[in-house]
Enzyme design. Structure first.
Site: not given
Ligand code: B4P
Length: 191
Positions: A90, A129, A146
């Site tokens: 990231r 979500r 974020r």
């Molecule tokens: P993550 O868990 O990685 O969260 P995210 O970025 O929200 O992505 P996620 O994978 O969960 O969601 P998705 O897009 O699939 O990180 C959380 C926190 O942890 C960060 O903010 C940070 O603080 C920390 N962190 C993690 N990694 C780090 C790193 N490397 N360095 C530093 N800090 C770190 O999906 C989202 C929603 O969209 C879901 O509900 C899904 O069902 C929906 N969706 C997906 N595809 C869709 C579509 N085509 N149409 C409609 N809805 C859809």
């Protein structure tokens, strides 16, 4: 060996598409977000530190994440057959550390799948979500932070991986199946 980085803003579908990629290509899944949430649930020292950052929508400090990732790679022999990195790297220092870690293990990043999604759609998905996930960071204020963090600290990685010739720009709007079909095409071209 296939090592995929799935990249995109919060809510871009990284976790969702990772599941389909694993099903088809049989890769070991490392989601740094999931690992951190497990550490928080187990009340570890790392989890207690990470909690404060995640609740504010900030990134957890690079060195903690890099050490955590090295530990996952070393304690899971299956990672030697190919990995999907979901939510990592990231920042540029994390990307440099990943290149180094993979080089030490005789491998490299094969492709970076970059999901491109409009901001209003990202907010919609995360708020939706939030109604069911119980995640402390899926509320409007934290989602805004974020997205700022993504724009300032994470999006420069796109240029980093374009320069390395590894970036596949994927249109991330549409149904989950439509998006996966675009991803399959990009991965099959480098396999
Ligand atoms: P993550 O868990 O990685 O969260 P995210 O970025 O929200 O992505 P996620 O994978 O969960 O969601 P998705 O897009 O699939 O990180 C959380 C926190 O942890 C960060 O903010 C940070 O603080 C920390 N962190 C993690 N990694 C780090 C790193 N490397 N360095 C530093 N800090 C770190 O999906 C989202 C929603 O969209 C879901 O509900 C899904 O069902 C929906 N969706 C997906 N595809 C869709 C579509 N085509 N149409 C409609 N809805 C859809």
């Amino acid at each position: 060996m296939l090592n995929v980085v799935i990249f995109g803003a919060p809510g871009s579908g990284k976790g969702t598409q990772s599941e389909l990629i694993i099903k088809k290509y049989g890769l070991f899944h490392i989601s740094t977000g999931d690992v951190l949430r497990a550490e928080i649930k187990n009340g570890t020292e790392l989890g207690n530190t990470a909690k404060g950052f995640i609740e504010k929508g900030q990134l957890v400090p690079d060195q903690l994440i890099i050490d955590m990732l090295a530990n996952v790679l070393d304690s899971n022999p299956a990672t030697k057959d190919g990995v999907i990195f979901d939510g990592f790297p990231r920042t540029i220092p994390q990307a440099e550390a990943l290149n180094e870690m993979l080089k030490e293990r005789g491998t490299q990043v094969s492709i970076v799948v970059g999901l491109d999604v409009e901001e209003s759609e990202l907010i919609d998905r995360l708020l939706k979500r939030g109604q069911i996930s119980g995640r402390s960071d899926d509320n409007y204020e934290t989602i805004k932070s974020r997205l700022d963090v993504y724009n300032n600290q994470t999006s420069p990685l796109k240029a980093f991986y374009i320069k390395e010739g590894k970036y596949a720009d994927i249109q991330g709007m549409g149904t989950v199946e439509e998006i996966f079909a675009r991803i399959e095409k990009a991965i099959d071209a480098v396999k």
